[in-house]
Design an enzyme around this catalytic site. Structure first.
Site: not given
Ligand SMILES: NCCCNCCCCCC(O)(O)C(F)(F)F
Ligand SMILES: [Zn+2]
Length: 343
Positions: A160, A196, A285
């Site tokens: 990100h 991802d 994820d």
């Molecule tokens: N209700 C869901 C809210 C999500 N909030 C932030 C999600 C961040 C994901 C991070 C990621 O998994 O993409 C990384 F690979 F960068 F770690």
């Molecule tokens: Zn992610």
């Protein structure tokens, strides 16, 4: 397959993140890397080695000097105000606000250099993110020196993070730094395959106007999923980069049959591109039990995923991204690597 890993990631452990309207314990935590490392050792994937030091120049091939300087000094400036808790942004330059000047104070800088509040900065964050980039660079070096594949067990993740902003648990874009380094070492074309659950908005934006890096991402539809504001199917690249960006947004509830179809198409595009190397942003994820995600992949699907990626038949660098079902993160991530190796 060689794994590069450093314990330095432990210096970065945010206390809380704003999730669904309330502060919750951070999902991006040290135990994630511990579980993946344990699984790497349990299956005997191969040697585990520490990273070499590459300094700041590889970072500056992808990130702006102002942004890297901000990351290096943020904690000092924050704690100089007597604040001992995690640094978090609280205001952002949205439409109509100005970004032609970098604010002088840390609260302004935090918002200027972030897309969201999912990026706590602690006393050890700078050291941890620098080392995470060294992990990616060291594994990249292995592939550049002729290895068929290597695994960069990075933490914190990176996809990100864009040239000059952090977000979604990401500060330095490990995969982008490694891809650029492969080009700097003679590769003519590099493909980045982001599996991802979340769109790699940072990686896409870094290479969006370039034809020497093809970006392919399969992810939760940004119309209904984080990062919300990039990752749509009509983003094909810009200028010389037009036609070298491919997004496959999928709906909540997508399971392997739908995922596999998108992955097969993305892999066909990469095969046609014939890259000198592939960088995989390996987030798991997409797993059915992931606490913050909405796909339905099963443990065994990751073996098939790895097998499909191997069919690109190009030197491949795997860079760890997300995955929050801590009990399964090791099995799922290593299943991709085992599948890749035909095991
Ligand atoms: N209700 C869901 C809210 C999500 N909030 C932030 C999600 C961040 C994901 C991070 C990621 O998994 O993409 C990384 F690979 F960068 F770690
Ligand atoms: Zn992610």
């Amino acid at each position: 397959m060689l794994t590069i890993y450093s314990d330095t990631h432990r210096l970065h452990y945010g206390q809380a993140e704003l999730m669904d309207g309330k502060m919750q314990p951070c999902f991006e935590k040290p135990s994630r890397a511990d579980m993946v490392l344990d699984r790497v050792k349990a299956v005997g994937l191969g040697e585990v080695r520490g990273p070499d030091e590459f300094g700041q120049s590889p970072l500056l091939r992808v990130h702006s000097a102002a942004y890297v300087e901000f990351l290096e000094n943020a904690w000092k400036e924050w704690s100089a105000l007597g604040r001992s808790h995690d640094a978090l942004p609280l205001v952002w330059p949205v439409r109509g606000l100005r970004t032609d000047r970098i604010p002088a104070d840390i609260d302004g800088k935090l918002g200027y250099f972030a897309m969201d509040a999912g990026v706590p900065i602690t006393a050890g964050t700078w050291e941890a993110i620098r080392q995470s980039a060294n992990v990616a660079m060291t594994a990249m070096q292995e592939v550049a020196n002729g290895a068929k594949s290597a695994f960069a067990l990075c933490r914190p993740p990176g996809h990100h993070a864009a040239a000059d902003y952090m977000g979604g648990y990401c500060y330095l874009n490990n995969a982008a730094i490694a891809a650029q380094a492969l080009l700097d070492r003679g590769a003519k074309k590099v493909a980045i395959l982001d599996v991802d659950y979340h769109h790699g908005n940072g990686t896409q934006s870094i290479f969006y106007d370039r034809a020497d890096v093809m970006f392919v991402s399969i992810h939760g539809d940004p119309m209904v999923e984080y990062p919300h504001f990039l990752g749509f199917a009509d983003e094909y690249g810009a200028g010389p980069g037009f036609g070298f960006n491919h997004n496959y947004p999928l709906p909540h509830g997508a399971a392997w049959p739908m995922y596999e179809q998108a992955l097969a198409d993305g892999i066909r595009k990469i095969q046609a591109y014939a890259p000198d190397a592939v960088v995989v942003s390996l987030g798991v994820d997409t797993f059915k039990d992931d606490p913050i995600s909405q796909f339905k992949l099963e443990n065994s699907d990751y073996l098939t995923m790895g097998k499909m990626i191997a069919e690109i038949a190009s030197p491949t660098l795997f860079v760890m991204e997300g995955g929050y079902a801590v009990e399964d993160i090791g099995v799922n991530a290593v299943n991709v690597l085992l599948g890749f190796e035909g095991k």
